[in-house]
Scaffold this motif. Sequence first.
Motif, PDB file in Angstrom:
ATOM      1  N   ALA A 161      10.597   7.097  32.064  1.00  0.00           N
ATOM      2  CA  ALA A 161      10.662   8.359  32.830  1.00  0.00           C
ATOM      3  C   ALA A 161       9.679   8.287  33.992  1.00  0.00           C
ATOM      4  O   ALA A 161       8.884   9.204  34.223  1.00  0.00           O
ATOM      5  CB  ALA A 161      10.389   9.569  31.927  1.00  0.00           C
ATOM      6  N   ALA A 162       9.747   7.174  34.731  1.00  0.00           N
ATOM      7  CA  ALA A 162       8.690   6.831  35.697  1.00  0.00           C
ATOM      8  C   ALA A 162       8.534   7.850  36.820  1.00  0.00           C
ATOM      9  O   ALA A 162       7.464   7.929  37.431  1.00  0.00           O
ATOM     10  CB  ALA A 162       8.976   5.455  36.287  1.00  0.00           C
ATOM     11  N   GLU A 166       3.516  12.390  34.378  1.00  0.00           N
ATOM     12  CA  GLU A 166       2.805  13.186  33.367  1.00  0.00           C
ATOM     13  C   GLU A 166       3.340  12.913  31.955  1.00  0.00           C
ATOM     14  O   GLU A 166       2.685  13.241  30.960  1.00  0.00           O
ATOM     15  CB  GLU A 166       2.876  14.687  33.711  1.00  0.00           C
ATOM     16  N   LEU A 167       4.520  12.299  31.865  1.00  0.00           N
ATOM     17  CA  LEU A 167       5.106  12.018  30.555  1.00  0.00           C
ATOM     18  C   LEU A 167       4.638  10.670  29.985  1.00  0.00           C
ATOM     19  O   LEU A 167       4.950  10.346  28.831  1.00  0.00           O
ATOM     20  CB  LEU A 167       6.637  12.033  30.647  1.00  0.00           C
ATOM     21  N   ALA A 168       3.892   9.888  30.765  1.00  0.00           N
ATOM     22  CA  ALA A 168       3.514   8.529  30.342  1.00  0.00           C
ATOM     23  C   ALA A 168       2.721   8.499  29.026  1.00  0.00           C
ATOM     24  O   ALA A 168       3.036   7.679  28.144  1.00  0.00           O
ATOM     25  CB  ALA A 168       2.762   7.816  31.458  1.00  0.00           C
ATOM     26  N   PRO A 169       1.701   9.349  28.825  1.00  0.00           N
ATOM     27  CA  PRO A 169       0.950   9.257  27.555  1.00  0.00           C
ATOM     28  C   PRO A 169       1.857   9.441  26.331  1.00  0.00           C
ATOM     29  O   PRO A 169       1.753   8.693  25.358  1.00  0.00           O
ATOM     30  CB  PRO A 169      -0.077  10.390  27.657  1.00  0.00           C
ATOM     31  N   ARG A 170       2.761  10.422  26.396  1.00  0.00           N
ATOM     32  CA  ARG A 170       3.667  10.658  25.257  1.00  0.00           C
ATOM     33  C   ARG A 170       4.634   9.472  25.098  1.00  0.00           C
ATOM     34  O   ARG A 170       4.895   9.026  23.982  1.00  0.00           O
ATOM     35  CB  ARG A 170       4.428  11.971  25.487  1.00  0.00           C
ATOM     36  N   THR A 171       5.154   8.954  26.217  1.00  0.00           N
ATOM     37  CA  THR A 171       6.063   7.803  26.152  1.00  0.00           C
ATOM     38  C   THR A 171       5.400   6.646  25.424  1.00  0.00           C
ATOM     39  O   THR A 171       5.997   6.031  24.514  1.00  0.00           O
ATOM     40  CB  THR A 171       6.466   7.342  27.576  1.00  0.00           C
ATOM     41  N   LEU A 209      11.961  10.243  27.722  1.00  0.00           N
ATOM     42  CA  LEU A 209      11.529  11.648  27.668  1.00  0.00           C
ATOM     43  C   LEU A 209      12.217  12.543  28.695  1.00  0.00           C
ATOM     44  O   LEU A 209      12.252  13.760  28.525  1.00  0.00           O
ATOM     45  CB  LEU A 209      10.014  11.743  27.836  1.00  0.00           C
ATOM     46  N   ARG A 210      12.726  11.961  29.785  1.00  0.00           N
ATOM     47  CA  ARG A 210      13.462  12.804  30.734  1.00  0.00           C
ATOM     48  C   ARG A 210      14.492  11.972  31.473  1.00  0.00           C
ATOM     49  O   ARG A 210      14.152  10.985  32.133  1.00  0.00           O
ATOM     50  CB  ARG A 210      12.518  13.453  31.753  1.00  0.00           C
ATOM     51  N   LEU A 211      15.724  12.368  31.344  1.00  0.00           N
ATOM     52  CA  LEU A 211      16.817  11.731  32.087  1.00  0.00           C
ATOM     53  C   LEU A 211      17.666  12.817  32.720  1.00  0.00           C
ATOM     54  O   LEU A 211      17.698  13.961  32.254  1.00  0.00           O
ATOM     55  CB  LEU A 211      17.680  10.872  31.154  1.00  0.00           C
ATOM     56  N   GLN A 212      18.370  12.434  33.769  1.00  0.00           N
ATOM     57  CA  GLN A 212      19.315  13.347  34.413  1.00  0.00           C
ATOM     58  C   GLN A 212      20.688  13.163  33.780  1.00  0.00           C
ATOM     59  O   GLN A 212      20.990  12.104  33.207  1.00  0.00           O
ATOM     60  CB  GLN A 212      19.398  13.024  35.911  1.00  0.00           C
ATOM     61  N   GLY A 242      22.410  19.330  32.338  1.00  0.00           N
ATOM     62  CA  GLY A 242      21.281  19.044  33.222  1.00  0.00           C
ATOM     63  C   GLY A 242      20.344  18.051  32.567  1.00  0.00           C
ATOM     64  O   GLY A 242      20.723  17.380  31.598  1.00  0.00           O
ATOM     65  N   PRO A 243      19.080  17.950  33.078  1.00  0.00           N
ATOM     66  CA  PRO A 243      18.135  16.965  32.536  1.00  0.00           C
ATOM     67  C   PRO A 243      17.822  17.208  31.062  1.00  0.00           C
ATOM     68  O   PRO A 243      17.885  18.344  30.586  1.00  0.00           O
ATOM     69  CB  PRO A 243      16.863  17.189  33.366  1.00  0.00           C
ATOM     70  N   SER A 244      17.477  16.127  30.348  1.00  0.00           N
ATOM     71  CA  SER A 244      17.169  16.238  28.921  1.00  0.00           C
ATOM     72  C   SER A 244      16.360  15.022  28.489  1.00  0.00           C
ATOM     73  O   SER A 244      16.417  13.975  29.141  1.00  0.00           O
ATOM     74  CB  SER A 244      18.484  16.263  28.133  1.00  0.00           C
ATOM     75  N   SER A 245      15.627  15.157  27.399  1.00  0.00           N
ATOM     76  CA  SER A 245      15.118  13.963  26.719  1.00  0.00           C
ATOM     77  C   SER A 245      16.290  13.387  25.938  1.00  0.00           C
ATOM     78  O   SER A 245      17.249  14.106  25.626  1.00  0.00           O
ATOM     79  CB  SER A 245      13.963  14.314  25.783  1.00  0.00           C
ATOM     80  N   ILE A 246      16.202  12.097  25.628  1.00  0.00           N
ATOM     81  CA  ILE A 246      17.319  11.436  24.934  1.00  0.00           C
ATOM     82  C   ILE A 246      16.789  10.567  23.801  1.00  0.00           C
ATOM     83  O   ILE A 246      15.832   9.803  23.975  1.00  0.00           O
ATOM     84  CB  ILE A 246      18.112  10.543  25.925  1.00  0.00           C
ATOM     85  N   LEU A 247      17.435  10.709  22.640  1.00  0.00           N
ATOM     86  CA  LEU A 247      17.158   9.861  21.475  1.00  0.00           C
ATOM     87  C   LEU A 247      18.520   9.422  20.939  1.00  0.00           C
ATOM     88  O   LEU A 247      19.399  10.256  20.720  1.00  0.00           O
ATOM     89  CB  LEU A 247      16.391  10.675  20.430  1.00  0.00           C
ATOM     90  N   CYS A 248      18.675   8.112  20.771  1.00  0.00           N
ATOM     91  CA  CYS A 248      19.980   7.588  20.344  1.00  0.00           C
ATOM     92  C   CYS A 248      19.738   6.452  19.364  1.00  0.00           C
ATOM     93  O   CYS A 248      18.865   5.602  19.588  1.00  0.00           O
ATOM     94  CB  CYS A 248      20.747   7.081  21.566  1.00  0.00           C
TER      95      CYS A 248
END
Length: 262
Positions: A161-162, A166-171, A209-212, A242-248
Amino acid sequence: MDTNELLRGVEAAAREAGRIMREAEDIRASVTAKAGHGNFVTAYDRRVQAYLFEALGALLPEARFIGEEDGADAFTDDDRRGFAFCVDPIDGTTNFLTGFRPSVVSIALLRDGTPWLAAVYNPYADLMLTAVRNGGARCNGAPIRSLDLPLRDSLVLFGTAAYNQELAPRTFALCADYLARCIDLRRTGSAAWDLCQLALGTVGLFFELRLQLWDFAAAGLIAMESGCRLTDLDGKPLTWDGPSSILCASRGVAREDYFPRA
Ligand code: IPD
Ligand code: CA
Ligand code: CA
């Protein structure tokens, strides 16, 4: 129009888009920056999208069209009625301009707000992944199924989610969590291709953590049709608007291994 005919038309458009990518020259000379860290666009992203707008419009004139290079990142109520194409002309633009592979063309056709038909084309390996809802997933016409192995025997893919630093620590906390529970991690640089790897049965799990919507609409359908589970990172069903986090995860990943522990 008959579904198979429509799919063949979408595949032909994706192939032609891939030809434009493969024959691209002086890519770096055509780069401009977009909002967000390291977020670039090239003349080819725009050229491929303009081509797809024409080609897909000719195929299904009543369908609406959402493309990454148009700027809007959420579906309106009108987009959620009837047919709408959601297109990422080049997924993996940074790969494209640096020569790191792959980059892919991603085309989803949504029907009443959820993905109904999809094609993701990797022009460098000539791999065409497709799916029609409830019809299974295919690669170059042959049926494909996701991996049937537990997480501990699988690779995990992730996206950084470059554009949202701000999402880098969680990633990276999630990376450490999954690394302890799988063989190893990989990062391809194309979220659509990551989800296609799930469908091809080479890896067990993917998160970002965030994709379009245009990053995951087509490959998300392909992954689900190959037997994968697909949700956001809280385990909620995707809303496809719209945008979302993704887990697959593939078929073999147990429920207790699916969710992050970090
Ligand atoms: C990006 C790629 C990348 C992912 C980013 C996406 P783009 O799409 O899919 O793998 O980590 O979140 O935005 O910008 O190359 O089309
Ligand atoms: Ca993308
Ligand atoms: Ca893109």
